[in-house]
Design a protein around this motif. Structure first.
Motif, PDB file in Angstrom:
ATOM      1  N   LEU A  30       0.833  -1.197   0.000  1.00 38.51           N
ATOM      2  CA  LEU A  30       0.000   0.000   0.000  1.00 38.51           C
ATOM      3  C   LEU A  30       0.873   1.255   0.000  1.00 38.51           C
ATOM      4  CD1 LEU A  30      -2.810   1.302   0.191  1.00 38.51           C
ATOM      5  CD2 LEU A  30      -2.620   1.139   2.685  1.00 38.51           C
ATOM      6  N   ARG A  31       1.921   1.266   0.801  1.00 34.42           N
ATOM      7  CA  ARG A  31       2.821   2.409   0.848  1.00 34.42           C
ATOM      8  C   ARG A  31       3.538   2.583  -0.494  1.00 34.42           C
ATOM      9  NH1 ARG A  31       7.021   2.166   4.000  1.00 34.42           N
ATOM     10  NH2 ARG A  31       7.061   4.421   4.488  1.00 34.42           N
ATOM     11  N   ALA A  32       3.927   1.465  -1.101  1.00 36.50           N
ATOM     12  CA  ALA A  32       4.652   1.534  -2.371  1.00 36.50           C
ATOM     13  C   ALA A  32       3.788   2.060  -3.502  1.00 36.50           C
ATOM     14  CB  ALA A  32       5.203   0.156  -2.722  1.00 36.50           C
ATOM     15  N   LEU A  33       2.512   1.682  -3.513  1.00 34.55           N
ATOM     16  CA  LEU A  33       1.613   2.102  -4.602  1.00 34.55           C
ATOM     17  C   LEU A  33       1.072   3.509  -4.403  1.00 34.55           C
ATOM     18  CD1 LEU A  33      -0.417  -1.193  -5.247  1.00 34.55           C
ATOM     19  CD2 LEU A  33       1.375  -0.201  -6.691  1.00 34.55           C
ATOM     20  N   THR A  34       1.204   4.033  -3.198  1.00 36.48           N
ATOM     21  CA  THR A  34       0.686   5.385  -2.921  1.00 36.48           C
ATOM     22  C   THR A  34       1.805   6.408  -2.763  1.00 36.48           C
ATOM     23  OG1 THR A  34       0.554   4.804  -0.566  1.00 36.48           O
ATOM     24  CG2 THR A  34      -1.463   4.569  -1.880  1.00 36.48           C
ATOM     25  N   GLY A  35       3.024   6.039  -3.153  1.00 36.21           N
ATOM     26  CA  GLY A  35       4.120   6.999  -3.145  1.00 36.21           C
ATOM     27  C   GLY A  35       4.789   7.219  -1.814  1.00 36.21           C
ATOM     28  N   GLN A  36       4.457   6.404  -0.815  1.00 36.02           N
ATOM     29  CA  GLN A  36       5.077   6.567   0.510  1.00 36.02           C
ATOM     30  C   GLN A  36       6.339   5.719   0.657  1.00 36.02           C
ATOM     31  OE1 GLN A  36       2.067   6.370   3.753  1.00 36.02           O
ATOM     32  NE2 GLN A  36       0.577   6.186   2.083  1.00 36.02           N
ATOM     33  N   ALA A  37       6.624   4.887  -0.330  1.00 32.94           N
ATOM     34  CA  ALA A  37       7.817   4.047  -0.317  1.00 32.94           C
ATOM     35  C   ALA A  37       8.224   3.795  -1.762  1.00 32.94           C
ATOM     36  CB  ALA A  37       7.531   2.731   0.410  1.00 32.94           C
ATOM     37  N   PRO A  39       8.607   2.273  -5.335  1.00 34.03           N
ATOM     38  CA  PRO A  39       7.614   1.521  -6.112  1.00 34.03           C
ATOM     39  C   PRO A  39       7.922   0.033  -6.108  1.00 34.03           C
ATOM     40  CG  PRO A  39       8.385   3.430  -7.332  1.00 34.03           C
ATOM     41  CD  PRO A  39       9.294   3.290  -6.153  1.00 34.03           C
ATOM     42  N   PRO A  40       6.896  -0.802  -6.212  1.00 36.12           N
ATOM     43  CA  PRO A  40       7.132  -2.247  -6.280  1.00 36.12           C
ATOM     44  C   PRO A  40       7.860  -2.613  -7.570  1.00 36.12           C
ATOM     45  CG  PRO A  40       4.822  -1.761  -6.677  1.00 36.12           C
ATOM     46  CD  PRO A  40       5.465  -0.480  -6.254  1.00 36.12           C
ATOM     47  N   PRO A  41       8.585  -3.716  -7.594  1.00 32.55           N
ATOM     48  CA  PRO A  41       9.377  -4.075  -8.783  1.00 32.55           C
ATOM     49  C   PRO A  41       8.506  -4.298 -10.011  1.00 32.55           C
ATOM     50  CG  PRO A  41       9.262  -5.899  -7.209  1.00 32.55           C
ATOM     51  CD  PRO A  41       8.718  -4.705  -6.508  1.00 32.55           C
ATOM     52  N   GLY A  42       8.916  -3.687 -11.114  1.00 30.69           N
ATOM     53  CA  GLY A  42       8.235  -3.895 -12.382  1.00 30.69           C
ATOM     54  C   GLY A  42       7.007  -3.052 -12.600  1.00 30.69           C
ATOM     55  N   VAL A  43       6.651  -2.175 -11.658  1.00 31.79           N
ATOM     56  CA  VAL A  43       5.453  -1.362 -11.834  1.00 31.79           C
ATOM     57  C   VAL A  43       5.703  -0.288 -12.891  1.00 31.79           C
ATOM     58  CG1 VAL A  43       6.029   0.320 -10.040  1.00 31.79           C
ATOM     59  CG2 VAL A  43       3.625  -0.111 -10.608  1.00 31.79           C
ATOM     60  N   SER A  44       4.681  -0.012 -13.690  1.00 31.19           N
ATOM     61  CA  SER A  44       4.826   0.990 -14.749  1.00 31.19           C
ATOM     62  C   SER A  44       4.439   2.372 -14.228  1.00 31.19           C
ATOM     63  CB  SER A  44       3.930   0.629 -15.938  1.00 31.19           C
ATOM     64  OG  SER A  44       2.565   0.739 -15.581  1.00 31.19           O
TER      65      SER A  44
END
Length: 375
Positions: A30-37, A39-44
């Motif tokens: 959740l943090r990775a997808l909302t800019g708080q961490a 980005p998850p690997p491979g996300v566009s």
């Protein structure tokens, strides 16, 4: 809380989300997808931009409070109430399930069967789905469907009419009845069964969400029964997903002249099993000993005859009768054997004797009018 938020942030059944969940866990994802961490690997970048738009509306606490006011809950993988058979979906497993109703989803799903089919079903399809629902309910099985028009609704109604248990798997939020015309039915299911969904409260259905919803129906149940389906039917998607998951894939055959049955009839040419009623379904997906009754046509007196006796009866001429030697020749027996069998038939009332001539007895009495080989 993080999983509740993710149901609003991402689309159901996304295998990439499943992989990230395995690697990062719900909170970090959740943090990775909302800019708080990071980005998850491979996300566009496009996906991150889409998540940023949705992130502005995230309020998982409010969503949880909404479903609680409706008498529902949010079930996560690992919870006591989580049906572990959904784990067979792998990375396409739901992030979580929103549920309304007081029953135990895990326990109900252990003994459940899906009944799906055409939305614009015929009277035949509606009747079959309804009787399947009531028959399965009477045998203690939970009927799962999608609350759609046609076969889905008939299956739910048949189950409820028999006082049985039913689960509606929605392609919308649990507080958004769809189709609108089934608002009363869905509320009835909520009161007497369960309504579950992957989308959070207020979520609206789309074409892709209907297709993705079908994988949950297939994985949740022991088998999927298709009642009427055209070649391009969402219910066939459910059946094929059930087959991929190792669940029983079942079809009710329909008229070969009906386009509504073309898809299910084609399915039955493959690995699907043919059923005609609830007893057949239970025999396929139930425990050892759950056998359907043996079905046969009405028993007539001739069915009880010994094979040779029946052959002698077949050898009798319907036109004026036959002599013993003629019967022996035509039946392939000796004279003594033919005479013995004819005397047996005489005692049973199949024939009458006049000297060495034997004549058939009509079913209603009298001579000579029976067809050859019939009593």
């Amino acid at each position: 809380m993080a999983r509740a938020a993710l149901t609003r942030l991402v689309e159901p059944g996304d295998p990439a989300v499943g992989r990230w969940l395995r690697g990062l866990g719900a909170v970090e994802l959740l943090r990775a997808l909302t800019g708080q961490a990071a980005p998850p690997p491979g996300v566009s970048p496009r996906r991150l931009a889409g998540c940023a738009l949705r992130a502005a509306e995230l309020d998982p606490a409010a969503d949880l409070a909404t479903v609680a006011r409706l008498g529902g809950t949010f079930i996560c993988p690992g919870d006591v109430e989580w049906p572990t058979q959904l784990d067979d979906l792998g990375d396409a497993r739901p992030v979580g399930l929103w549920a309304r109703g007081t029953a135990s989803l895990r326990l109900w799903a252990l003994r459940s069967v899906a009944v799906v089919g055409a939305r614009a079903c015929s009277d035949y399809g509606a009747y079959v789905a309804s009787t399947l629902g009531s028959g399965l309910a009477e045998r203690g099985w939970v009927v799962v469907s999608g609350a759609a028009h046609g076969v889905d609704a008939a299956a739910h109604r048949g189950t409820l009419a028999a006082g049985g248990a039913t689960i509606a798997v929605m392609a919308s939020g649990v507080n958004v009845p769809y189709p609108r015309g089934h608002t009363e039915l869905i509320e009835h299911i909520t009161e007497h069964g369960l309504v579950i969904a992957e989308l959070p409260p207020g979520g609206h259905p789309t074409r892709s969400r209907f297709v993705l919803r079908n994988r949950v129906i297939a994985a949740l149940t022991r088998g999927t029964v298709v009642v009427e389906a055209q070649y391009r039917s969402g219910s066939l998607v459910t059946a094929r997903r059930a087959l991929d998951l190792g669940r029983a894939t079942i079809g009710v055959p329909g008229p070969v002249t009906s386009g509504l049955s073309a898809g299910v009839n084609e399915l039955l040419r493959g690995e699907a099993h043919v059923v005609t009623d609830a007893a057949d379904v239970v025999e396929l997906i139930g425990d050892i000993g759950d056998l359907a009754p043996v079905r046969r046509g009405p028993l007539v007196a001739r069915d009880t005859l010994h094979t040779v006796t029946a052959r002698v009866l077949d050898a009798l001429s319907a036109q004026g009768g036959s002599e013993t030697l003629e019967v022996a020749r035509d039946s392939g027996t000796g004279r003594d054997e033919a005479l013995h069998r004819l005397q047996e038939l005489l005692a049973l009332g199949f024939v009458e004797r006049s000297g060495d001539r034997w004549t058939l007895v009509r079913p209603g009495g009298g001579k000579g009018a029976a067809r050859r080989g019939g009593p």
